[in-house]
Design an enzyme around this catalytic site. Sequence first.
Site, short mmCIF file in Angstrom:
data_model
loop_
_atom_site.label_atom_id
_atom_site.label_comp_id
_atom_site.label_asym_id
_atom_site.label_seq_id
_atom_site.Cartn_x
_atom_site.Cartn_y
_atom_site.Cartn_z
N LYS A 1 0.82 -1.21 0.00
CA LYS A 1 0.00 0.00 0.00
C LYS A 1 0.86 1.27 0.00
O LYS A 1 0.35 2.35 -0.28
CB LYS A 1 -0.96 0.00 1.19
CG LYS A 1 -0.33 0.11 2.56
CD LYS A 1 -1.41 0.00 3.65
CE LYS A 1 -0.83 0.03 5.05
NZ LYS A 1 -0.25 1.31 5.42
N ARG B 1 -8.44 8.12 4.26
CA ARG B 1 -9.37 7.04 3.89
C ARG B 1 -10.12 6.53 5.13
O ARG B 1 -11.35 6.37 5.11
CB ARG B 1 -8.59 5.88 3.25
CG ARG B 1 -9.42 4.61 3.07
CD ARG B 1 -8.52 3.43 2.69
NE ARG B 1 -7.55 3.11 3.73
CZ ARG B 1 -7.81 2.40 4.82
NH1 ARG B 1 -9.03 1.93 5.04
NH2 ARG B 1 -6.86 2.14 5.70
#
Length: 322
Positions: A84, A132
Amino acid sequence: MNTRPDQPLRLGTRRSKLAMSQSGHVAEAVREVTGRPVELVEITTYGDVSREHLAQIGGTGVFVTALRDALLRGEVDFAVHSLKDLPTTQPDDLVIAAMPQREDARDALVARDGLTFEQLPDGARIGTGSPRRTAQLNHLARSLGKRIETVPIRGNVDTRIGFVRDGELDAVVLAAAGLNRIGRGDEATDLLSVDSILPAPGQGALAVECPASSTDLIAALSRLDDPHTRAAVIAERSLLAALEAGCSAPVGAFADLLADGRIVNEMRLRGVVGTLDGSTLVQLSTTGPVPQSYDEAMALGRELADEMLAKGAAGLMGERSL
């Protein structure tokens, strides 16, 4: 790469406890497939030394650039990244030779008094450095009819959990994979379902990267590759790239494999973009045959991104600040 069988392979890794732990697991697997000793070479990245919040320093690539520079200078033979953290564009002179089987991709809550998210009191202070998570946590709280305050934090696992232990925060949210890899998974008081909180694209997966010129090493490392993990992560990262978002943007994505009995025959890709206060989310999913190639996985992500953009995702991507 030196090919003498007694010559140790040099694995570049960040210095954090989590990075050292996950690189150690990969090193052991590489020893098994190559019969070669592997030594860890600790490298400090900009993301490790900067005290700014990730969204302010750009997020994408801050944990990666120094490792890639060391690869290109020949100081290490291969490197291990948290997937990520990788920018969605891959340099031509480097190759991701393996994506080993993915760990738990979910986000984990570590809260005081063993509380789950639903049990947190109204107005609870929750620490996270991720836009997020901020967007989706606020949305989840709204759906439960309560209010939370998200507090931007940085630091390693000890530092983050310390905010809860010291009473500064009611809870923090971390990647379950990271807690598991350092043997602290039992400290999670709640595992947040992907039905409520979509993880970061590639969360829980690792990337084993080496120079494109190291053909023998690429062939050896490829034995660690898990094709289902690779297909899922490529689709997630394709969605992220098509939305033109870095890891500092409030984008979640998760691809999972759907089995008919024992046979895996479909992949479902879900994506979400939201405002930081959680008031507006664009969340869509698509299901199709399990991608059999890089291009098919890329296409799955692009198609869902196009649908999300048509539903107004672009208007939510501008929120970069914490």
